[in-house]
Design a protein around this motif. Structure first.
Motif, PDB file in Angstrom:
ATOM      1  N   GLN A  23      52.469  46.068  34.430  1.00 41.63           N
ATOM      2  CA  GLN A  23      51.775  47.129  33.666  1.00 41.63           C
ATOM      3  C   GLN A  23      52.353  48.211  34.459  1.00 41.63           C
ATOM      4  O   GLN A  23      52.541  50.011  33.884  1.00 41.63           O
ATOM      5  N   TRP A  65      54.973  51.557  33.108  1.00 42.32           N
ATOM      6  CA  TRP A  65      53.849  52.759  32.875  1.00 42.32           C
ATOM      7  C   TRP A  65      54.633  53.652  33.947  1.00 42.32           C
ATOM      8  O   TRP A  65      54.842  54.714  33.392  1.00 42.32           O
ATOM      9  N   ILE A 106      50.005  48.541  27.073  1.00 44.66           N
ATOM     10  CA  ILE A 106      50.809  49.533  27.879  1.00 44.66           C
ATOM     11  C   ILE A 106      52.201  48.791  28.418  1.00 44.66           C
ATOM     12  O   ILE A 106      53.721  49.767  28.266  1.00 44.66           O
ATOM     13  N   ALA A 163      55.280  50.737  26.987  1.00 44.54           N
ATOM     14  CA  ALA A 163      56.199  51.268  27.732  1.00 44.54           C
ATOM     15  C   ALA A 163      58.295  50.894  27.676  1.00 44.54           C
ATOM     16  O   ALA A 163      58.649  51.707  28.163  1.00 44.54           O
TER      17      ALA A 163
END
Length: 310
Positions: A177, A181, A216, A220
């Motif tokens: 993650q 991100w 997330i 993304a």
């Protein structure tokens, strides 16, 4: 009340830092934090910063970040002290990279930045110093992205990218993650090879994703324009549907926005998401949490409404 008066001498400051760190950890589990203690502790701690080891400085930044107590002056001094210690480490004392990376993360979360410290971090990553592991590099890269540190040189990102690709098979959901991100908010930087690797690894460990990891990640991938990862989106939507009650309103919002952004539509998931939000609207506590979570995401709820008839 009983312990603090005995912890203000310089030799006891590391114990005071440990106390604050422990109390902040308790507050992170939704118990009240003694804000007065955190405020009172700032003066004696600031006077002793130069004698604290890097690990204690990292704990200090972590504690004030967790506690959420106003401490900008102290954190700025902490950042400067960390810079001085890591720029000129004592002979025979290598830099504690786990502590350094955690301190960077905490300072970035508090929006407290020292330009020279960011520059030092980029140099350390570019040189790939022994002991600086991929997980530390990921944390440092995310911290720079959080602070919009746009002056990080391209060799830094090249080195960080190499560290990620070289260790992608052991990355955890949180690290996946963070990479997704970080590379996405870095001026929409697109890296097909890197995101191919992230996609494959994410499928392997998807069962271990938390709601925020998944939300997330999908967000993304949508920002990256990754319409080709249909297999990942199908697996992610099934995983999300099975654990939907654990998702906050913001998690749902991010994920739904992401799925829509890549043209992936899962009507059962959208229906259950709409039903869940309806349930949350039916009680006062649910309405309060919905208002807080979704205040900045009205356009995403309009998108959800447009994709689902519930």
């Amino acid at each position: 009340e009983h312990v603090y008066p005995h912890l203000q001498t310089p030799e006891q400051i590391p114990v005071l830092v440990d106390l604050l760190w422990g109390l902040a950890g308790i507050s992170a589990r939704e118990l009240p934090v003694d804000e007065e203690l955190f405020r009172l502790a700032q003066a004696p701690i600031r006077d002793a910063l130069t004698v604290l080891p890097l690990k204690s400085l990292s704990k200090l930044a972590h504690a004030y970040n967790w506690a959420g107590v106003e401490s900008f002056g102290l954190m700025e001094a902490v950042a400067q002290t960390i810079y001085q210690k890591c720029r000129n480490p004592a002979a025979g004392e290598p830099i504690d990279y786990p502590a350094f990376a955690q301190a960077m993360k905490s300072l970035a979360a508090r929006q407290c930045w020292y330009e020279a410290l960011g520059g030092l971090a980029t140099q350390l990553v570019q040189k790939r110093q022994p002991g600086l592991l991929p997980r530390h590099i990921i944390t440092i890269a995310k911290s720079l992205a959080m602070m919009k540190y746009d002056t990080a040189p391209e060799p830094f990102w090249t080195s960080a990218r190499g560290a990620v690709l070289g260790s992608v098979q052991v990355l955890t959901p949180q690290q996946l993650q963070d990479v997704a991100w970080t590379w996405t908010v870095r001026k929409q930087f697109k890296d097909v090879e890197l995101f191919n690797a992230i996609s494959i690894r994410s499928l392997e460990v998807l069962k271990d994703f938390t709601p925020i990891n998944l939300a997330i990640m999908v967000w993304a991938f949508a920002k990256q324009g990754r319409t080709q990862d249909v297999t990942l989106y199908k697996a992610a939507s099934l995983h999300m549907l099975a654990h939907l009650n654990l998702y906050t309103t913001q998690n749902i919002s991010n994920a739904v926005w992401g799925f829509a952004g890549v043209g992936f539509k899962d009507l059962p998931l959208l229906t259950e998401a709409a039903n869940l939000i309806t349930q949350r609207l039916q009680d006062e506590e649910g309405r309060a949490s919905l208002t807080v979570d979704s205040s900045a995401h009205e356009e995403r709820w309009l998108l959800l409404k447009g994709n689902c008839s519930v």
